[in-house]
Design an enzyme around this catalytic site. Structure first.
Site, PDB file in Angstrom:
ATOM      1  CG  HIS A 253      10.912  -5.296   1.468  1.00 50.96           C
ATOM      2  ND1 HIS A 253       9.894  -6.107   1.932  1.00 50.96           N
ATOM      3  CD2 HIS A 253      10.606  -4.029   1.826  1.00 50.96           C
ATOM      4  CE1 HIS A 253       9.001  -5.340   2.540  1.00 50.96           C
ATOM      5  NE2 HIS A 253       9.403  -4.077   2.495  1.00 50.96           N
TER       6      HIS A 253
ATOM      7  CG  ASP B  75      13.227   3.624   2.640  1.00 50.65           C
ATOM      8  OD1 ASP B  75      12.408   4.552   2.733  1.00 50.65           O
ATOM      9  OD2 ASP B  75      13.206   2.629   3.386  1.00 50.65           O
TER      10      ASP B  75
END
Ligand SMILES: CC(C)(COP(=O)(O)OP(=O)(O)OC[C@H]1O[C@@H](n2cnc3c(N)ncnc32)[C@H](O)[C@@H]1OP(=O)(O)O)[C@@H](O)C(=O)NCCC(=O)NCCS
Length: 373
Positions: free
Chosen positions: A255, A308
């Site tokens: 991320h 996710d």
């Protein structure tokens, strides 16, 4: 070459707006909507109330909550012409392409209003209907019309599968987790469109296009494909090693902002763990092994599961096909997208960055022989 500008590749570390919508602490793994920690909201709130909070900046009182619930439930049905057009689409069209196109059509067929908030509510109410109708059109099943007596999540699962799920509250909490996340790629893309003073339907069409990519919201669909390919926990290490060898990214990890465990992934993992006590949840054991191995392998790069990684396991539990996963993300993130568009327009300035030219200069036009103008 222009030498007066630095290129900030991927705009890393660049702030493009001042916002009071959400706050992320990437080192501590914290996500806060309008001052409320995400853990508090998923524990105590619901999607409609959190949407109000994100749009209006404070939690609603009883009347305000009734207002938002009633607005969101009354606007669910789609214009007949859009349903007719959806029925004409090829059945193998990807659900995100259908969603993007249907939102664009809504910009043409919705009642005309200049209120961004009304348009935001209209889109938030209708996106679940687009997704469920496409699921049923694609599978040649009779459409199930929305029911006003059900909440946002109950109604969506009902329109998909024809029954009111007893576990819709977990799905609802997953929507809260996905509703907002600062200036991520799709929010930024849609803010750029907002900055030209374009309309909300164009803004959200932009956002859906950006969300679809596998480096952003499209990762959840790829994560499930990875679990399917791995098949058994015995194959995890070989599978991951082969991705690393090919220089491919492992979907559902990493991320830009979180350099520790994504709080949303932690929450999802705990819910799945609790469900797992009473029943077997498909792919969960494989996921745990993938997580352990990837964290170990990338110890120095601080790569952890993101939202996710675990969301697909939950959606799969609700029988939602993997190609629909990113549409569920959009169904929640519409709230954050629209909130940012409205906030940015209050202090608007058009986005117009630079690129540094490195191509040729001073060339002279030469006509191609034999081509008449
Ligand atoms: C999310 C993502 C796009 C962030 O990208 P970013 O901020 O530009 O991060 P970078 O790609 O610069 O990553 C930094 C380093 O970690 C590595 N890395 C990041 N995510 C990785 C992943 N999922 N698998 C393997 N390596 C990864 C990069 O290769 C890079 O290594 P390097 O410094 O040796 O070149 C990226 O982590 C990614 O592609 N993840 C997979 C897709 C995904 O799950 N997306 C959903 C995000 S919520």
């Amino acid at each position: 070459m222009d030498v007066n500008f630095d290129v900030k590749h991927g705009l890393e570390g660049v702030a493009v707006a001042i916002s009071s919508i959400s706050y992320i602490d990437g080192e501590k793994g914290k996500l806060v909507y309008r001052g409320f920690e995400i853990e508090d909201l998923v524990e105590n709130s619901n999607f409609e109330e959190t949407s109000y909070l994100i749009w209006f900046g404070s939690l609603p009182n009883e009347n305000e909550l009734d207002f938002i619930k009633s607005m969101l439930s009354k606007k669910r049905e789609l214009p007949k012409k859009i349903v007719k057009m959806m029925k004409e689409l090829p059945k193998n069209a990807h659900p995100m392409d259908v969603l993007r196109s249907a939102v664009s059509l809504l910009g043409i067929y919705s009642e005309k209003t200049n209120s961004s908030l009304e348009n935001a509510i209209n889109l938030t109410a209708k996106i679940p209907t687009i997704i469920a109708y496409w699921y049923r059109i694609k599978n040649e099943m009779k459409l199930i019309r929305p029911r006003e007596d059900l909440n946002h999540s109950e109604n969506f699962l009902y329109m998909m599968f024809g029954e009111v799920s007893e576990k819709s509250d977990i799905f609802d909490k997953a929507l809260i987790l996905h509703a907002e996340q600062g200036m991520n790629a799709s929010t930024f893309a849609s803010t750029v469109t907002a900055s030209t003073l374009s309309d909300l339907y164009s803004i959200i069409t932009t956002a859906i296009g950006a969300l679809k990519g596998p480096l952003h919201g499209g990762a959840n669909e790829r994560v499930l494909k990875m679990f399917e390919e791995i098949k058994s926990i015995d194959n995890v290490e070989n599978y991951i090693d082969s991705l690393i060898l090919k220089g491919e990214k492992i979907m559902g990890f990493g991320h830009r902002i979180y350099k520790t465990y994504d709080p949303r992934a932690r929450i999802l993992k705990n819910w799945i763990k609790n469900l797992f006590i009473n029943e077997r949840i498909e792919y969960f054991e494989i996921a745990l092994k993938v997580e352990e191995y990837v964290i170990k392998k990338f110890k120095n790069k601080k790569i952890f599961p993101n939202v996710d990684f675990y969301s697909g396991i939950l959606y799969n539990y609700f029988r939602i096909p993997s190609e629909f996963f990113t549409t569920i993300f959009a169904m929640a993130r519409i709230v954050g997208w629209t909130a940012h568009a409205m906030e940015y327009k209050k202090n608007n300035r058009i986005f117009r960055p630079r690129s540094i030219y490195k191509g040729p200069k001073g060339l002279k036009y030469r006509e191609v022989k034999g081509v008449e103008n």
